[in-house]
Motif scaffolding. Structure first.
Motif, PDB file in Angstrom:
ATOM      1  N   LYS A   9     -70.927 -45.298 -15.003  1.00 55.90           N
ATOM      2  CA  LYS A   9     -72.140 -45.534 -15.784  1.00 55.90           C
ATOM      3  C   LYS A   9     -73.281 -45.970 -14.859  1.00 55.90           C
ATOM      4  N   ASP A  10     -72.981 -46.863 -13.923  1.00 53.53           N
ATOM      5  CA  ASP A  10     -74.006 -47.340 -12.994  1.00 53.53           C
ATOM      6  C   ASP A  10     -74.551 -46.209 -12.122  1.00 53.53           C
ATOM      7  N   ILE A  11     -73.667 -45.344 -11.620  1.00 56.76           N
ATOM      8  CA  ILE A  11     -74.140 -44.257 -10.750  1.00 56.76           C
ATOM      9  C   ILE A  11     -74.973 -43.259 -11.553  1.00 56.76           C
ATOM     10  N   ILE A  12     -74.614 -43.027 -12.811  1.00 59.66           N
ATOM     11  CA  ILE A  12     -75.415 -42.142 -13.667  1.00 59.66           C
ATOM     12  C   ILE A  12     -76.806 -42.730 -13.872  1.00 59.66           C
ATOM     13  N   ILE A  15     -78.802 -42.376 -10.570  1.00 57.65           N
ATOM     14  CA  ILE A  15     -79.199 -40.990 -10.312  1.00 57.65           C
ATOM     15  C   ILE A  15     -80.339 -40.579 -11.236  1.00 57.65           C
ATOM     16  N   THR A  16     -80.274 -40.988 -12.476  1.00 59.96           N
ATOM     17  CA  THR A  16     -81.344 -40.671 -13.426  1.00 59.96           C
ATOM     18  C   THR A  16     -82.656 -41.316 -12.997  1.00 59.96           C
ATOM     19  N   GLN A  17     -82.598 -42.587 -12.615  1.00 61.36           N
ATOM     20  CA  GLN A  17     -83.798 -43.279 -12.145  1.00 61.36           C
ATOM     21  C   GLN A  17     -84.343 -42.632 -10.879  1.00 61.36           C
ATOM     22  N   LYS A  19     -84.078 -39.486  -9.953  1.00 60.41           N
ATOM     23  CA  LYS A  19     -84.744 -38.226 -10.298  1.00 60.41           C
ATOM     24  C   LYS A  19     -86.144 -38.485 -10.836  1.00 60.41           C
ATOM     25  N   GLN A  20     -86.270 -39.501 -11.686  1.00 60.62           N
ATOM     26  CA  GLN A  20     -87.578 -39.836 -12.244  1.00 60.62           C
ATOM     27  C   GLN A  20     -88.536 -40.292 -11.145  1.00 60.62           C
ATOM     28  N   LEU A  21     -88.039 -41.099 -10.227  1.00 62.22           N
ATOM     29  CA  LEU A  21     -88.880 -41.575  -9.125  1.00 62.22           C
ATOM     30  C   LEU A  21     -89.267 -40.440  -8.182  1.00 62.22           C
ATOM     31  N   GLU A  22     -88.340 -39.527  -7.924  1.00 55.89           N
ATOM     32  CA  GLU A  22     -88.654 -38.386  -7.058  1.00 55.89           C
ATOM     33  C   GLU A  22     -89.728 -37.509  -7.691  1.00 55.89           C
ATOM     34  N   GLU A  23     -89.670 -37.331  -9.007  1.00 57.68           N
ATOM     35  CA  GLU A  23     -90.685 -36.544  -9.701  1.00 57.68           C
ATOM     36  C   GLU A  23     -92.037 -37.244  -9.625  1.00 57.68           C
ATOM     37  N   MET A  79     -71.764 -21.365  17.590  1.00 61.88           N
ATOM     38  CA  MET A  79     -71.285 -22.246  16.523  1.00 61.88           C
ATOM     39  C   MET A  79     -70.764 -23.544  17.118  1.00 61.88           C
ATOM     40  N   LYS A  80     -71.062 -24.658  16.452  1.00 56.91           N
ATOM     41  CA  LYS A  80     -70.488 -25.922  16.876  1.00 56.91           C
ATOM     42  C   LYS A  80     -69.995 -26.674  15.646  1.00 56.91           C
ATOM     43  N   GLU A  81     -69.000 -27.467  15.847  1.00 59.05           N
ATOM     44  CA  GLU A  81     -68.401 -28.228  14.757  1.00 59.05           C
ATOM     45  C   GLU A  81     -68.953 -29.647  14.774  1.00 59.05           C
ATOM     46  N   VAL A  82     -69.356 -30.114  13.589  1.00 60.12           N
ATOM     47  CA  VAL A  82     -69.957 -31.428  13.457  1.00 60.12           C
ATOM     48  C   VAL A  82     -69.163 -32.218  12.423  1.00 60.12           C
ATOM     49  N   PRO A  83     -68.706 -33.431  12.758  1.00 66.21           N
ATOM     50  CA  PRO A  83     -67.951 -34.220  11.778  1.00 66.21           C
ATOM     51  C   PRO A  83     -68.871 -34.703  10.654  1.00 66.21           C
ATOM     52  N   ILE A  84     -68.354 -34.657   9.433  1.00 66.01           N
ATOM     53  CA  ILE A  84     -69.098 -35.108   8.259  1.00 66.01           C
ATOM     54  C   ILE A  84     -68.341 -36.287   7.652  1.00 66.01           C
ATOM     55  N   GLU A  85     -69.056 -37.364   7.389  1.00 62.86           N
ATOM     56  CA  GLU A  85     -68.453 -38.545   6.778  1.00 62.86           C
ATOM     57  C   GLU A  85     -67.972 -38.215   5.363  1.00 62.86           C
ATOM     58  N   ALA A  86     -66.979 -38.934   4.892  1.00 56.86           N
ATOM     59  CA  ALA A  86     -66.487 -38.765   3.534  1.00 56.86           C
ATOM     60  C   ALA A  86     -67.584 -39.183   2.547  1.00 56.86           C
ATOM     61  N   TYR A  87     -67.661 -38.487   1.419  1.00 57.86           N
ATOM     62  CA  TYR A  87     -68.635 -38.811   0.393  1.00 57.86           C
ATOM     63  C   TYR A  87     -68.143 -38.328  -0.957  1.00 57.86           C
ATOM     64  N   VAL A  88     -68.818 -38.699  -2.013  1.00 58.90           N
ATOM     65  CA  VAL A  88     -68.489 -38.213  -3.352  1.00 58.90           C
ATOM     66  C   VAL A  88     -69.659 -37.421  -3.875  1.00 58.90           C
ATOM     67  N   LYS A  89     -69.375 -36.380  -4.632  1.00 60.56           N
ATOM     68  CA  LYS A  89     -70.419 -35.599  -5.281  1.00 60.56           C
ATOM     69  C   LYS A  89     -70.548 -36.107  -6.716  1.00 60.56           C
ATOM     70  N   VAL A  90     -71.781 -36.322  -7.140  1.00 58.57           N
ATOM     71  CA  VAL A  90     -72.029 -36.776  -8.493  1.00 58.57           C
ATOM     72  C   VAL A  90     -73.165 -35.954  -9.070  1.00 58.57           C
ATOM     73  N   LYS A  91     -72.962 -35.408 -10.274  1.00 61.88           N
ATOM     74  CA  LYS A  91     -74.010 -34.637 -10.940  1.00 61.88           C
ATOM     75  C   LYS A  91     -74.161 -35.179 -12.351  1.00 61.88           C
ATOM     76  N   VAL A  92     -75.356 -35.571 -12.717  1.00 64.11           N
ATOM     77  CA  VAL A  92     -75.626 -36.083 -14.057  1.00 64.11           C
ATOM     78  C   VAL A  92     -76.015 -34.909 -14.945  1.00 64.11           C
ATOM     79  N   MET A  93     -75.318 -34.780 -16.042  1.00 64.07           N
ATOM     80  CA  MET A  93     -75.582 -33.664 -16.970  1.00 64.07           C
ATOM     81  C   MET A  93     -76.582 -34.050 -18.023  1.00 64.07           C
TER      82      MET A  93
END
Length: 93
Positions: A9-12, A15-17, A19-23, A79-93
């Motif tokens: 709930k907090d991440i939603i 993310i909503t806030q 998006k509003q701020l980015e707009e 081509m070169k390989e670059v390490p990417i840190e772990a993360y979570v994907k979150v999409k608000v519908m």
């Protein structure tokens, strides 16, 4: 509510806030561009912020799809390989 439900709930909400701020930021930037262009201002600066007007320009980029199609070996050699840190994907519908 479980701990994960509260976090979701907090991440939603965040993310909503965000998006509003980015707009709002996008709208403010457009307004600043209009004022700076009309008043021929190149830079605004004070102790808190520095805003520089950058005129429209053309940028040259590599067409990766075309490069891959015409010169597949060149792409592989560069081509070169670059390490990417772990993360979570979150999409608000």
């Amino acid at each position: 509510m479980s701990n994960i439900d509260v976090l979701v709930k907090d991440i939603i909400d965040v993310i909503t806030q965000k998006k509003q701020l980015e707009e709002k930021e996008k709208d403010l930037r457009l307004q600043i561009i209009q004022v700076m262009e009309s008043q021929k201002i190149k830079t605004l600066e004070n102790v808190v912020v520095k805003i520089s007007y950058v005129e429209q320009f053309n940028k040259k980029l590599i067409d990766r799809d075309k490069l891959r199609k015409l010169y597949p070996d060149a792409e592989k050699q560069c081509m070169k390989e670059v390490p990417i840190e772990a993360y979570v994907k979150v999409k608000v519908m």
